[in-house]
Scaffold this active site. Structure first.
Site, mmCIF file in Angstrom:
data_model
loop_
_atom_site.group_PDB
_atom_site.id
_atom_site.type_symbol
_atom_site.label_atom_id
_atom_site.label_comp_id
_atom_site.label_asym_id
_atom_site.label_seq_id
_atom_site.Cartn_x
_atom_site.Cartn_y
_atom_site.Cartn_z
ATOM 1 N N GLU A 191 -22.020 -36.142 10.286
ATOM 2 C CA GLU A 191 -22.919 -35.147 9.679
ATOM 3 C C GLU A 191 -22.229 -34.513 8.461
ATOM 4 O O GLU A 191 -22.337 -33.303 8.268
ATOM 5 C CB GLU A 191 -23.310 -34.085 10.713
ATOM 6 C CG GLU A 191 -22.097 -33.401 11.329
ATOM 7 C CD GLU A 191 -22.430 -32.269 12.289
ATOM 8 O OE1 GLU A 191 -23.529 -32.229 12.849
ATOM 9 O OE2 GLU A 191 -21.541 -31.410 12.467
ATOM 10 N N HIS A 197 -29.406 -21.223 6.072
ATOM 11 C CA HIS A 197 -29.087 -22.173 7.141
ATOM 12 C C HIS A 197 -28.913 -21.343 8.404
ATOM 13 O O HIS A 197 -28.030 -20.491 8.478
ATOM 14 C CB HIS A 197 -27.801 -22.920 6.760
ATOM 15 C CG HIS A 197 -27.624 -24.215 7.480
ATOM 16 N ND1 HIS A 197 -28.492 -25.275 7.334
ATOM 17 C CD2 HIS A 197 -26.660 -24.638 8.343
ATOM 18 C CE1 HIS A 197 -28.075 -26.297 8.089
ATOM 19 N NE2 HIS A 197 -26.966 -25.927 8.701
ATOM 20 N N LYS A 237 -31.050 -26.982 14.754
ATOM 21 C CA LYS A 237 -30.279 -25.815 15.162
ATOM 22 C C LYS A 237 -31.182 -24.891 15.966
ATOM 23 O O LYS A 237 -32.206 -24.407 15.446
ATOM 24 C CB LYS A 237 -29.773 -25.071 13.916
ATOM 25 C CG LYS A 237 -28.646 -25.792 13.217
ATOM 26 C CD LYS A 237 -27.397 -25.752 14.075
ATOM 27 C CE LYS A 237 -26.154 -25.982 13.270
ATOM 28 N NZ LYS A 237 -24.965 -26.053 14.139
ATOM 29 N N ASP A 242 -18.551 -29.150 21.172
ATOM 30 C CA ASP A 242 -18.124 -28.829 19.807
ATOM 31 C C ASP A 242 -17.125 -27.664 19.882
ATOM 32 O O ASP A 242 -15.910 -27.897 19.914
ATOM 33 C CB ASP A 242 -19.341 -28.509 18.927
ATOM 34 C CG ASP A 242 -18.948 -28.242 17.476
ATOM 35 O OD1 ASP A 242 -17.775 -28.441 17.123
ATOM 36 O OD2 ASP A 242 -19.810 -27.826 16.675
ATOM 37 N N GLU A 280 -25.735 -30.723 21.831
ATOM 38 C CA GLU A 280 -24.433 -30.219 21.384
ATOM 39 C C GLU A 280 -24.227 -28.770 21.820
ATOM 40 O O GLU A 280 -25.064 -27.904 21.544
ATOM 41 C CB GLU A 280 -24.367 -30.339 19.855
ATOM 42 C CG GLU A 280 -23.076 -29.850 19.246
ATOM 43 C CD GLU A 280 -22.990 -30.147 17.747
ATOM 44 O OE1 GLU A 280 -23.779 -30.979 17.237
ATOM 45 O OE2 GLU A 280 -22.145 -29.527 17.082
ATOM 46 N N LYS A 303 -13.873 -32.320 14.254
ATOM 47 C CA LYS A 303 -13.907 -31.566 12.990
ATOM 48 C C LYS A 303 -12.470 -31.303 12.574
ATOM 49 O O LYS A 303 -11.701 -30.717 13.348
ATOM 50 C CB LYS A 303 -14.643 -30.241 13.155
ATOM 51 C CG LYS A 303 -16.116 -30.411 13.482
ATOM 52 C CD LYS A 303 -16.806 -29.082 13.581
ATOM 53 C CE LYS A 303 -18.307 -29.304 13.836
ATOM 54 N NZ LYS A 303 -19.023 -28.051 14.033
ATOM 55 N N LYS A 361 -30.330 -33.141 13.165
ATOM 56 C CA LYS A 361 -29.806 -32.181 14.150
ATOM 57 C C LYS A 361 -30.603 -30.893 13.985
ATOM 58 O O LYS A 361 -30.727 -30.381 12.869
ATOM 59 C CB LYS A 361 -28.321 -31.978 13.858
ATOM 60 C CG LYS A 361 -27.643 -30.809 14.509
ATOM 61 C CD LYS A 361 -26.139 -31.077 14.552
ATOM 62 C CE LYS A 361 -25.312 -29.845 14.299
ATOM 63 N NZ LYS A 361 -23.878 -30.102 14.476
ATOM 64 N N ASP A 414 -28.308 -28.613 18.390
ATOM 65 C CA ASP A 414 -27.049 -27.867 18.497
ATOM 66 C C ASP A 414 -27.418 -26.431 18.840
ATOM 67 O O ASP A 414 -28.084 -25.739 18.060
ATOM 68 C CB ASP A 414 -26.278 -27.927 17.176
ATOM 69 C CG ASP A 414 -24.877 -27.323 17.311
ATOM 70 O OD1 ASP A 414 -24.555 -26.813 18.394
ATOM 71 O OD2 ASP A 414 -24.129 -27.370 16.318
HETATM 72 C C1 MUC Z 1 -21.795 -26.771 14.011
HETATM 73 O O1 MUC Z 1 -21.736 -25.930 14.900
HETATM 74 O O2 MUC Z 1 -21.913 -27.933 14.346
HETATM 75 C C2 MUC Z 1 -22.489 -28.428 11.481
HETATM 76 C C3 MUC Z 1 -23.698 -28.789 10.995
HETATM 77 C C4 MUC Z 1 -24.456 -27.660 10.872
HETATM 78 O O3 MUC Z 1 -25.606 -27.558 10.501
HETATM 79 O O4 MUC Z 1 -23.712 -26.629 11.292
HETATM 80 C C5 MUC Z 1 -22.391 -27.033 11.525
HETATM 81 C C6 MUC Z 1 -21.641 -26.328 12.580
HETATM 82 MG MG MG Z 2 -21.914 -27.604 16.509
#
Ligand code: MUC
Ligand code: MG
Length: 414
Positions: free
Chosen positions: A335, A28, A175, A257, A230, A281, A173, A204
């Protein structure tokens, strides 16, 4: 039974904590590196009346997401927070938080795991679902996003197609932030065009961009259909977040976040009009009650909320679902897909995902039953694994990765 007899049953008798190591189904990738396993800290807490509750705090890549790590969380709980709440009345949630604050500054992830176990234990001792102690539920389910973070556009589109076909997720989402901004925009463009309007897209950036890069690239992402942006800039860079929020075209939203942890952070962002949405969170806010406090600031300031994750097992995810289900105001989905990203889970029956939504588990406590044999099986003390380090090389190349020796072979999700 008299009130004092009932209170005696709620006395906190014993607390245990341990780190688990559970591989992820695939690497991931974040802006700061890749992870191959999660290492949640699990708290088990017994009350004098016999009820037992569980809590969890998960970080990402050791202390790379923020300052806390599984090892620091375990240390704070066993050395400071556990002793501060032992022997106390578990029903007095705010007083327990004050005691934890008195012996330990910060360490919100660690505090959240203890508070979670307290609330689970008290709810179980009353045979009530936790949401009843948190204000009452306002919803039975939450639309559930999935994160596409393999680092490869074609694999991400394939993964999204499987999720759509299984009716599990239609919010994705992405990354980004590990590669050059231009490569990231190209990656998002390939995925957006591959999915061709059949899913809602979020990105994000996990703090990777400076303000100028965000001002240049975010409009390009919005042109491709991304609707929620994000944490594009560093945690401290509230001014860049504010400028972006003020200037975004086309109804797209900026979500804080890493910048929004405490109610005071939330207040500062609200005063400056620095975001449209808070990613809530439980761990980063320091527990379920403080998640409600941050949400209350958001509601008062007309800032929406999103149900965020730190990639917890079904335990922490269920606890998060309970508090999210109680919140008023405008929500932008959740999520809580951590359990699906992990090769193994620690509960008997994971939460149901149906018609693209996570269904709130309604049994006593957080409504999930932790399996003691799973705790023993993944216990770091038993496995003899070393602390998890984020994988820097793999995070930045986007190349295919091989899981480390302890991880099980990657299975396709969905
Ligand atoms: C984050 O920074 O949001 C949440 C979902 C994901 O893939 O990573 C986390 C952390
Ligand atoms: Mg995040």
């Amino acid at each position: 039974m008299t009130a004092s007899a009932a209170n005696a049953l709620l006395r906190i008798e014993r607390i245990e904590a341990r780190i688990l190591d559970i591989p992820t189904i695939r690497p991931h990738k974040f802006s700061f590196g890749a992870i191959h396993r999660q290492s949640p800290v699990i708290v088990q807490l017994w009350l004098a009346g016999g009820a037992c509750g569980f809590g969890e705090a998960a970080t990402i890549g050791g202390p790379s997401w923020n300052e806390e790590s599984p090892e620091s969380i375990l240390h704070a709980i066993t050395q400071y927070l556990g002793p501060a709440v032992a022997g106390q009345d578990a029903g007095r949630f705010e007083r327990l938080l004050a005691r934890m604050d008195a012996v330990c500054k910060g360490n919100r992830f660690a505090k959240s795991a203890v508070e979670m176990a307290v609330i689970d234990a008290v709810a179980r001792s009353l045979s009530l679902p936790a949401w009843q102690l948190l204000g009452g539920k306002q919803r039975e389910s939450l639309p559930l996003a999935w994160t596409l973070a393999s680092g490869d556009s074609a694999s991400d589109v394939e993964e999204a197609e499987r999720m759509l076909a299984a009716r599990r997720h239609r919010i994705f989402k992405l990354k980004i932030g590990a590669r050059s901004p231009e490569d990231d925009v190209a990656h998002v463009t390939r995925i957006a065009r591959g999915l061709d309007g059949r899913a809602a897209l979020t990105v994000d950036i996990n703090q990777a961009w400076d303000g100028n890069t965000a001002r240049r690239c975010v409009p390009q992402l919005i042109d491709e259909g991304v609707r929620l942006i994000e944490q594009p800039v560093a945690q401290w860079n509230v001014e860049a977040l504010r400028q972006l929020t003020a200037s975004l075209p086309g109804g797209a939203l900026v979500m804080a976040d890493e910048t929004v942890c405490t109610p005071q952070d939330a207040m500062a962002l609200a005063r400056q009009g620095a975001c449209h949405v808070f990613s809530l969170k439980v761990a980063k806010h320091g527990g379920l009650l403080r998640t409600r406090a941050v949400a209350a600031v958001g509601e008062a300031a007309d800032i929406g909320w999103y149900g965020g994750t730190m990639l917890e097992t079904s335990l922490g995810s269920a606890a998060s679902a309970h508090v999210f289900a109680t919140l008023p105001g405008t929500h932008h989905n959740c999520e809580l897909f951590g359990p699906q990203l992990l090769v193994n889970d620690i509960v008997a029956t994971p939460m149901e995902v149906r018609d693209f939504a996570l269904q709130l588990p309604d049994g006593p406590g957080f409504g999930v039953e932790v399996l003691p044999e799973a705790l023993r099986r993944f216990d770091r003390a038993r496995e003899g694994l070393t602390p998890v380090h984020v994988d820097l090389g793999r995070g930045t190349t986007g190349a295919a990765t091989t899981p480390p020796a302890e991880a099980a072979p990657a299975a396709p999700p969905g």
